[in-house]
Design a protein around this motif. Sequence first.
Motif, PDB file in Angstrom:
ATOM      1  N   VAL A 125      -0.486   5.979  -3.258  1.00 20.90           N
ATOM      2  CA  VAL A 125       0.192   6.309  -4.501  1.00 20.90           C
ATOM      3  C   VAL A 125       0.470   5.036  -5.307  1.00 20.90           C
ATOM      4  O   VAL A 125       0.812   3.996  -4.752  1.00 20.90           O
ATOM      5  CB  VAL A 125       1.518   7.065  -4.209  1.00 20.90           C
ATOM      6  CG1 VAL A 125       2.484   6.191  -3.417  1.00 20.90           C
ATOM      7  CG2 VAL A 125       2.163   7.540  -5.501  1.00 20.90           C
ATOM      8  N   ALA A 126       0.276   5.124  -6.616  1.00 16.66           N
ATOM      9  CA  ALA A 126       0.563   4.006  -7.516  1.00 16.66           C
ATOM     10  C   ALA A 126       1.507   4.489  -8.604  1.00 16.66           C
ATOM     11  O   ALA A 126       1.204   5.469  -9.307  1.00 16.66           O
ATOM     12  CB  ALA A 126      -0.722   3.455  -8.126  1.00 16.66           C
ATOM     13  N   ILE A 127       2.630   3.829  -8.742  1.00 15.89           N
ATOM     14  CA  ILE A 127       3.636   4.186  -9.735  1.00 15.89           C
ATOM     15  C   ILE A 127       3.895   2.966 -10.606  1.00 15.89           C
ATOM     16  O   ILE A 127       4.122   1.868 -10.087  1.00 15.89           O
ATOM     17  CB  ILE A 127       4.952   4.652  -9.070  1.00 15.89           C
ATOM     18  CG1 ILE A 127       4.677   5.849  -8.144  1.00 15.89           C
ATOM     19  CG2 ILE A 127       5.995   5.026 -10.115  1.00 15.89           C
ATOM     20  CD1 ILE A 127       5.880   6.264  -7.324  1.00 15.89           C
ATOM     21  N   ALA A 128       3.853   3.163 -11.926  1.00 18.55           N
ATOM     22  CA  ALA A 128       4.069   2.077 -12.881  1.00 18.55           C
ATOM     23  C   ALA A 128       3.077   0.937 -12.657  1.00 18.55           C
ATOM     24  O   ALA A 128       3.407  -0.233 -12.875  1.00 18.55           O
ATOM     25  CB  ALA A 128       5.509   1.561 -12.791  1.00 18.55           C
ATOM     26  N   GLY A 129       1.877   1.287 -12.215  1.00 17.28           N
ATOM     27  CA  GLY A 129       0.850   0.280 -12.020  1.00 17.28           C
ATOM     28  C   GLY A 129       0.988  -0.529 -10.749  1.00 17.28           C
ATOM     29  O   GLY A 129       0.194  -1.439 -10.509  1.00 17.28           O
ATOM     30  N   ILE A 130       1.983  -0.229  -9.909  1.00 21.61           N
ATOM     31  CA  ILE A 130       2.218  -0.975  -8.678  1.00 21.61           C
ATOM     32  C   ILE A 130       1.746  -0.127  -7.505  1.00 21.61           C
ATOM     33  O   ILE A 130       2.055   1.061  -7.421  1.00 21.61           O
ATOM     34  CB  ILE A 130       3.708  -1.331  -8.514  1.00 21.61           C
ATOM     35  CG1 ILE A 130       4.170  -2.170  -9.715  1.00 21.61           C
ATOM     36  CG2 ILE A 130       3.952  -2.097  -7.226  1.00 21.61           C
ATOM     37  CD1 ILE A 130       5.645  -2.485  -9.707  1.00 21.61           C
ATOM     38  N   GLY A 131       0.999  -0.740  -6.592  1.00 18.26           N
ATOM     39  CA  GLY A 131       0.347  -0.011  -5.520  1.00 18.26           C
ATOM     40  C   GLY A 131       1.284   0.468  -4.434  1.00 18.26           C
ATOM     41  O   GLY A 131       2.484   0.153  -4.397  1.00 18.26           O
ATOM     42  N   SER A 132       0.694   1.219  -3.510  1.00 13.11           N
ATOM     43  CA  SER A 132       1.478   1.906  -2.485  1.00 13.11           C
ATOM     44  C   SER A 132       2.099   0.963  -1.469  1.00 13.11           C
ATOM     45  O   SER A 132       3.063   1.337  -0.794  1.00 13.11           O
ATOM     46  CB  SER A 132       0.590   2.923  -1.764  1.00 13.11           C
ATOM     47  OG  SER A 132      -0.501   2.275  -1.133  1.00 13.11           O
ATOM     48  N   ALA A 133       1.570  -0.254  -1.312  1.00 10.60           N
ATOM     49  CA  ALA A 133       2.169  -1.191  -0.351  1.00 10.60           C
ATOM     50  C   ALA A 133       3.622  -1.481  -0.715  1.00 10.60           C
ATOM     51  O   ALA A 133       4.509  -1.476   0.148  1.00 10.60           O
ATOM     52  CB  ALA A 133       1.360  -2.486  -0.306  1.00 10.60           C
ATOM     53  N   PHE A 134       3.866  -1.718  -1.979  1.00 14.34           N
ATOM     54  CA  PHE A 134       5.238  -1.996  -2.426  1.00 14.34           C
ATOM     55  C   PHE A 134       6.123  -0.768  -2.240  1.00 14.34           C
ATOM     56  O   PHE A 134       7.240  -0.851  -1.719  1.00 14.34           O
ATOM     57  CB  PHE A 134       5.217  -2.421  -3.891  1.00 14.34           C
ATOM     58  CG  PHE A 134       6.589  -2.597  -4.485  1.00 14.34           C
ATOM     59  CD1 PHE A 134       7.341  -3.721  -4.217  1.00 14.34           C
ATOM     60  CD2 PHE A 134       7.121  -1.624  -5.320  1.00 14.34           C
ATOM     61  CE1 PHE A 134       8.603  -3.883  -4.773  1.00 14.34           C
ATOM     62  CE2 PHE A 134       8.380  -1.773  -5.875  1.00 14.34           C
ATOM     63  CZ  PHE A 134       9.114  -2.907  -5.605  1.00 14.34           C
ATOM     64  N   TRP A 135       5.627   0.396  -2.647  1.00 12.29           N
ATOM     65  CA  TRP A 135       6.447   1.607  -2.568  1.00 12.29           C
ATOM     66  C   TRP A 135       6.663   2.041  -1.119  1.00 12.29           C
ATOM     67  O   TRP A 135       7.677   2.674  -0.798  1.00 12.29           O
ATOM     68  CB  TRP A 135       5.806   2.723  -3.384  1.00 12.29           C
ATOM     69  CG  TRP A 135       5.720   2.375  -4.832  1.00 12.29           C
ATOM     70  CD1 TRP A 135       4.586   2.199  -5.575  1.00 12.29           C
ATOM     71  CD2 TRP A 135       6.818   2.110  -5.720  1.00 12.29           C
ATOM     72  NE1 TRP A 135       4.902   1.837  -6.855  1.00 12.29           N
ATOM     73  CE2 TRP A 135       6.256   1.784  -6.980  1.00 12.29           C
ATOM     74  CE3 TRP A 135       8.204   2.115  -5.582  1.00 12.29           C
ATOM     75  CZ2 TRP A 135       7.050   1.471  -8.085  1.00 12.29           C
ATOM     76  CZ3 TRP A 135       8.990   1.793  -6.674  1.00 12.29           C
ATOM     77  CH2 TRP A 135       8.412   1.489  -7.907  1.00 12.29           C
ATOM     78  N   GLY A 136       5.731   1.693  -0.234  1.00  9.80           N
ATOM     79  CA  GLY A 136       5.950   1.973   1.169  1.00  9.80           C
ATOM     80  C   GLY A 136       7.139   1.204   1.718  1.00  9.80           C
ATOM     81  O   GLY A 136       7.969   1.752   2.467  1.00  9.80           O
ATOM     82  N   VAL A 137       7.240  -0.067   1.346  1.00 12.69           N
ATOM     83  CA  VAL A 137       8.388  -0.879   1.780  1.00 12.69           C
ATOM     84  C   VAL A 137       9.679  -0.358   1.161  1.00 12.69           C
ATOM     85  O   VAL A 137      10.725  -0.282   1.827  1.00 12.69           O
ATOM     86  CB  VAL A 137       8.168  -2.356   1.412  1.00 12.69           C
ATOM     87  CG1 VAL A 137       9.417  -3.182   1.691  1.00 12.69           C
ATOM     88  CG2 VAL A 137       7.000  -2.922   2.192  1.00 12.69           C
ATOM     89  N   VAL A 138       9.617   0.022  -0.118  1.00 11.93           N
ATOM     90  CA  VAL A 138      10.810   0.572  -0.773  1.00 11.93           C
ATOM     91  C   VAL A 138      11.267   1.841  -0.065  1.00 11.93           C
ATOM     92  O   VAL A 138      12.465   2.018   0.224  1.00 11.93           O
ATOM     93  CB  VAL A 138      10.519   0.851  -2.264  1.00 11.93           C
ATOM     94  CG1 VAL A 138      11.658   1.649  -2.896  1.00 11.93           C
ATOM     95  CG2 VAL A 138      10.312  -0.454  -3.018  1.00 11.93           C
ATOM     96  N   ALA A 139      10.338   2.742   0.242  1.00 10.67           N
ATOM     97  CA  ALA A 139      10.696   3.992   0.918  1.00 10.67           C
ATOM     98  C   ALA A 139      11.270   3.723   2.303  1.00 10.67           C
ATOM     99  O   ALA A 139      12.267   4.332   2.715  1.00 10.67           O
ATOM    100  CB  ALA A 139       9.460   4.897   1.017  1.00 10.67           C
ATOM    101  N   GLY A 140      10.657   2.794   3.041  1.00 11.83           N
ATOM    102  CA  GLY A 140      11.174   2.466   4.366  1.00 11.83           C
ATOM    103  C   GLY A 140      12.549   1.832   4.310  1.00 11.83           C
ATOM    104  O   GLY A 140      13.423   2.128   5.140  1.00 11.83           O
ATOM    105  N   ALA A 141      12.762   0.951   3.323  1.00 12.78           N
ATOM    106  CA  ALA A 141      14.067   0.311   3.181  1.00 12.78           C
ATOM    107  C   ALA A 141      15.144   1.331   2.812  1.00 12.78           C
ATOM    108  O   ALA A 141      16.282   1.268   3.325  1.00 12.78           O
ATOM    109  CB  ALA A 141      13.988  -0.782   2.118  1.00 12.78           C
ATOM    110  N   LEU A 142      14.812   2.273   1.943  1.00 11.54           N
ATOM    111  CA  LEU A 142      15.776   3.318   1.595  1.00 11.54           C
ATOM    112  C   LEU A 142      16.113   4.192   2.814  1.00 11.54           C
ATOM    113  O   LEU A 142      17.271   4.570   3.017  1.00 11.54           O
ATOM    114  CB  LEU A 142      15.221   4.182   0.460  1.00 11.54           C
ATOM    115  CG  LEU A 142      15.170   3.532  -0.921  1.00 11.54           C
ATOM    116  CD1 LEU A 142      14.498   4.452  -1.932  1.00 11.54           C
ATOM    117  CD2 LEU A 142      16.584   3.183  -1.402  1.00 11.54           C
ATOM    118  N   ALA A 143      15.092   4.494   3.615  1.00  8.92           N
ATOM    119  CA  ALA A 143      15.340   5.281   4.821  1.00  8.92           C
ATOM    120  C   ALA A 143      16.267   4.539   5.780  1.00  8.92           C
ATOM    121  O   ALA A 143      17.197   5.129   6.350  1.00  8.92           O
ATOM    122  CB  ALA A 143      14.011   5.602   5.508  1.00  8.92           C
TER     123      ALA A 143
END
Length: 391
Positions: free
Chosen positions: A361-379
Motif C-alpha cells: 500500500v502507498a499513501i501520500a506517495g510513501i511506500g508500504s515500508a514506512f506505513w508498516g512501521v507506523v502500523a506496528g508502532a501504533l499497535a
Amino acid sequence: MRFFRDLSVSAVTAGFVAVLVGFTSSVAIVFQAARAFGAGPEEIASWVWALGLGMGLCSALPSLWWRKPVMVAWSTPGAAVLASAGAGFSMGQAVGAFMVCAALIVVAGATGWFERVMNRIPMAIAAALLAGVLARFGMQAFTAAQTALPLVLLMLLAYLLARRLVPRYAVPLTLVVAVAYVALRGQLAFGDLHFSIARPVFVAPVFSWQAVVSLALPLFVVTMASQNLPGVAAIRAAGYALPISRIVTLTGVATLLLAPFGGYALNLSAITAAMCMGREAHPDPDRRYTAAVACGVFYVAIGIFGGAVAGLLTAFPAELVAAIAGLALLGTIAGGLATALQDERYREAAIITFLVTLSGVAIAGIGSAFWGVVAGALALLVQQYRSRPPA
C-alpha cells in the motif's frame, strides 16, 4: 591481501545476483524519470554513469574499510516520484532539486536524528519490516511459474538439491542451471548488446522553490522512509553494527557531487543488501563484506560500460530474474519472520508490520515500508502503553 583470501565464488555470485535483480527490476523507472525532464540518450547514459559509480563506490569502499557489507542503491520510489512529478520542469531545475534533497540527507545523517529514530524501533518490528519487504520477491519467484513453469520448477529442484549436497553454492549452481536452460532454448536476448563507454554530461543546477516543493521534498521523504528505513532494518536483522549516520551522510555527499550528472538520490539498500548479508553469500559473517565489494565492482562496471552491461543484464528472461531473487532471499525471509515472531510481547505488532509492508500500500506517495512501521508502532502503543510488565 586479506580481501582476496576472504573472497569466494558464493560471494561473487551474491554480488552479481544483487546487481542483476536491482538493475533489471527498476532501471525502466529510472529511464522514465530521466525522460520526464526531457533527457535524451546521452543524458540517460550519464544518469547510468553517475548512479553506477555512486552505488559502486559507496558500497565497495566502506565495505573494504570496515570489513562489513555496506550496500547502497538508487532510490527506486524516488525515481517513481520524479517520473510522475517531473513534467514541466527542466533538467537544470531537476538537478537543483536533487542537490537540495542531497543536502537534506546529509543533515539527516550528520545530525544523527535518523539513527536515533531507528534505535527506538524494536528488533521484532525491524525484522518484520524486512521480511515484508523481501516476501514480495519471494512470492514473485513462484508467480513466475505462470509464464515459465518448466524454468521455475527446474530452478527450484536445482536449488533444493544443491541446498542438500553443497548448501554454500546453492544459489550459484541454481543460476548456472537456469542460464544453461534458457540458453539452450534460445531465450537469451542479446540483440540489444553493444559495447559503449558512457560519458558524463554536466547540467548546471537551477534552483526554484517550485522544484524544491514538488521534487526535492517528496524525493527526500520517500528515500528516507521507503529506502533508508528498511535498509537499516536489513543491516540490523543480519546482525551487523554499522555507523548508520556516517553511511547516510556518505550517500548524501555522493548524491550532492553526482547530481549535476544525473545521480538523483542514493540510499541504503534493503533487498540487495539481504542477498549480500545472508548465509548464501558466505557462511562466515566476517567474510560477507566481499559480496558487497563484488556488487560495488559490478555497479562501477555498469556506470563505465553502461550500454554493454545494461544489454547483458536485460538479456535474461524476467522469470529467471524473479526466480533467482526469490530463492536467494528464502533464508533471509525465514530468519526475519523467526526473529519477528519470537517474542510474544511483540508478536501481534510484528505481524501487523509484516502484513502492511507486504501489502504494498502507498499513501501520500510513501511506500508500504514506512506505513508498516507506523502500523506496528501504533499497535505497540495501544497494547503496551503504561502496561505493567509480567511478574
